[in-house]
Design a protein around this motif. Structure first.
Motif, PDB file in Angstrom:
ATOM      1  N   UNK A 171      31.724  18.852  58.503  1.00 53.64           N
ATOM      2  CA  UNK A 171      32.778  17.932  58.903  1.00 53.64           C
ATOM      3  C   UNK A 171      32.851  17.931  60.425  1.00 53.64           C
ATOM      4  N   UNK A 172      31.981  17.130  61.060  1.00 55.46           N
ATOM      5  CA  UNK A 172      31.899  17.069  62.522  1.00 55.46           C
ATOM      6  C   UNK A 172      32.035  15.623  62.984  1.00 55.46           C
ATOM      7  N   UNK A 173      32.374  15.472  64.252  1.00 52.86           N
ATOM      8  CA  UNK A 173      32.366  14.146  64.857  1.00 52.86           C
ATOM      9  C   UNK A 173      30.917  13.751  65.107  1.00 52.86           C
ATOM     10  N   UNK A 174      30.558  12.586  64.639  1.00 51.45           N
ATOM     11  CA  UNK A 174      29.213  12.070  64.903  1.00 51.45           C
ATOM     12  C   UNK A 174      29.128  11.775  66.396  1.00 51.45           C
ATOM     13  N   UNK A 175      28.005  12.100  67.036  1.00 51.60           N
ATOM     14  CA  UNK A 175      27.883  11.872  68.477  1.00 51.60           C
ATOM     15  C   UNK A 175      28.064  10.398  68.851  1.00 51.60           C
ATOM     16  N   UNK A 176      28.572  10.187  70.072  1.00 50.20           N
ATOM     17  CA  UNK A 176      28.702   8.838  70.602  1.00 50.20           C
ATOM     18  C   UNK A 176      27.355   8.128  70.542  1.00 50.20           C
ATOM     19  N   UNK A 177      27.409   6.860  70.247  1.00 43.83           N
ATOM     20  CA  UNK A 177      26.196   6.070  70.138  1.00 43.83           C
ATOM     21  C   UNK A 177      25.729   5.910  68.701  1.00 43.83           C
ATOM     22  N   UNK A 178      26.273   6.740  67.781  1.00 44.25           N
ATOM     23  CA  UNK A 178      25.842   6.692  66.384  1.00 44.25           C
ATOM     24  C   UNK A 178      27.012   6.496  65.426  1.00 44.25           C
ATOM     25  N   UNK A 179      28.209   6.349  65.937  1.00 46.64           N
ATOM     26  CA  UNK A 179      29.411   6.297  65.091  1.00 46.64           C
ATOM     27  C   UNK A 179      29.593   4.983  64.342  1.00 46.64           C
ATOM     28  N   UNK A 180      28.902   3.942  64.760  1.00 44.86           N
ATOM     29  CA  UNK A 180      29.037   2.643  64.090  1.00 44.86           C
ATOM     30  C   UNK A 180      28.143   2.537  62.858  1.00 44.86           C
ATOM     31  N   UNK A 213      24.646  18.122  65.986  1.00 46.55           N
ATOM     32  CA  UNK A 213      25.362  17.076  66.726  1.00 46.55           C
ATOM     33  C   UNK A 213      25.227  17.242  68.236  1.00 46.55           C
ATOM     34  N   UNK A 214      24.839  18.436  68.690  1.00 49.58           N
ATOM     35  CA  UNK A 214      24.671  18.692  70.123  1.00 49.58           C
ATOM     36  C   UNK A 214      23.237  19.027  70.506  1.00 49.58           C
ATOM     37  N   UNK A 215      22.309  18.861  69.581  1.00 52.85           N
ATOM     38  CA  UNK A 215      20.917  19.232  69.826  1.00 52.85           C
ATOM     39  C   UNK A 215      20.145  18.050  70.403  1.00 52.85           C
ATOM     40  N   UNK A 216      19.546  18.243  71.572  1.00 52.91           N
ATOM     41  CA  UNK A 216      18.869  17.142  72.266  1.00 52.91           C
ATOM     42  C   UNK A 216      17.738  16.527  71.442  1.00 52.91           C
ATOM     43  N   UNK A 255      16.247   1.868  61.457  1.00 52.30           N
ATOM     44  CA  UNK A 255      15.852   2.547  60.223  1.00 52.30           C
ATOM     45  C   UNK A 255      16.591   3.878  60.067  1.00 52.30           C
ATOM     46  N   UNK A 256      17.729   4.040  60.761  1.00 49.62           N
ATOM     47  CA  UNK A 256      18.464   5.301  60.752  1.00 49.62           C
ATOM     48  C   UNK A 256      19.390   5.386  59.546  1.00 49.62           C
ATOM     49  N   UNK A 257      19.337   6.528  58.843  1.00 52.49           N
ATOM     50  CA  UNK A 257      20.243   6.824  57.733  1.00 52.49           C
ATOM     51  C   UNK A 257      20.866   8.189  57.999  1.00 52.49           C
ATOM     52  N   UNK A 258      22.114   8.220  58.484  1.00 53.42           N
ATOM     53  CA  UNK A 258      22.743   9.497  58.817  1.00 53.42           C
ATOM     54  C   UNK A 258      23.375  10.178  57.602  1.00 53.42           C
ATOM     55  N   UNK A 259      23.250  11.502  57.554  1.00 53.52           N
ATOM     56  CA  UNK A 259      23.899  12.337  56.542  1.00 53.52           C
ATOM     57  C   UNK A 259      24.762  13.358  57.258  1.00 53.52           C
ATOM     58  N   UNK A 260      25.943  13.602  56.739  1.00 55.00           N
ATOM     59  CA  UNK A 260      26.836  14.633  57.284  1.00 55.00           C
ATOM     60  C   UNK A 260      26.823  15.834  56.347  1.00 55.00           C
ATOM     61  N   UNK A 277      15.635  11.947  68.329  1.00 52.42           N
ATOM     62  CA  UNK A 277      15.039  11.424  67.095  1.00 52.42           C
ATOM     63  C   UNK A 277      15.965  10.398  66.445  1.00 52.42           C
ATOM     64  N   UNK A 278      17.263  10.685  66.436  1.00 51.38           N
ATOM     65  CA  UNK A 278      18.230   9.736  65.879  1.00 51.38           C
ATOM     66  C   UNK A 278      18.224   8.437  66.690  1.00 51.38           C
ATOM     67  N   UNK A 279      18.116   8.555  67.993  1.00 55.49           N
ATOM     68  CA  UNK A 279      18.078   7.374  68.851  1.00 55.49           C
ATOM     69  C   UNK A 279      16.868   6.505  68.528  1.00 55.49           C
ATOM     70  N   UNK A 280      15.730   7.129  68.280  1.00 58.46           N
ATOM     71  CA  UNK A 280      14.531   6.368  67.919  1.00 58.46           C
ATOM     72  C   UNK A 280      14.741   5.633  66.597  1.00 58.46           C
ATOM     73  N   UNK A 281      15.337   6.307  65.618  1.00 59.80           N
ATOM     74  CA  UNK A 281      15.632   5.651  64.336  1.00 59.80           C
ATOM     75  C   UNK A 281      16.597   4.495  64.503  1.00 59.80           C
ATOM     76  N   UNK A 282      17.591   4.682  65.363  1.00 60.82           N
ATOM     77  CA  UNK A 282      18.565   3.619  65.622  1.00 60.82           C
ATOM     78  C   UNK A 282      17.901   2.425  66.295  1.00 60.82           C
TER      79      UNK A 282
END
Length: 127
Positions: A90-99, A65-68, A82-87, A73-78
């Motif tokens: 139990x962490x807060x998803x970074x801002x920009x990906x919470x929706x 969640x804090x790794x640049x 085509x982004x599919x997040x997996x948790x 990479x997540x930003x590119x998928x978003x």
């Protein structure tokens, strides 16, 4: 063309490998960074793999969640929708990906939800 690109923090390898193996066993062509050919740069190879992937899975953990690199990479998928997040923690998803709804693979709940991934991935790949 790669079906699935998996973005994760290297220290989570032992927890990500079963996910990659399950997807491959389900028939998906899975790319993750253990396949960097000698003499090629991470930036070059990862960039090409991200661009061709039909689905980008980001594995959110207490480390990723804090790794640049993971955030990039997540930003590119978003951006490509085509982004599919997996948790896996139990962490807060970074801002920009919470929706974007994330599949939870945390503890016992994760074991019960594993059966839902192929359907969600099929939806993402058809999208």
């Amino acid at each position: 063309m790669t079906d699935v690109f998996i973005s994760y923090k290297k220290e989570d390898l032992a927890r990500v490998e079963p996910i990659a193996r399950a997807l491959a066993n389900a028939g998906y062509d899975v790319w993750w960074d253990h396949r960097i050919p000698p003499g090629r740069t991470y930036r070059e190879v990862i960039g090409a793999a991200l661009q061709e992937a039909k689905c980008v899975i980001v594995v959110w953990s207490s480390l990723s969640a804090n790794a640049q690199w993971v955030l990039d990479e997540a930003d590119e998928g978003k951006k490509r929708n085509v982004l599919l997040p997996l948790l896996i923690d139990d962490v807060d998803i970074p801002y920009g990906f919470r929706q974007i709804e994330a599949a939870r693979l945390v503890g016992d709940l994760g074991r019960r939800n594993r059966a839902h991934h192929p359907a969600r991935l099929d939806d993402a790949l058809e999208g």
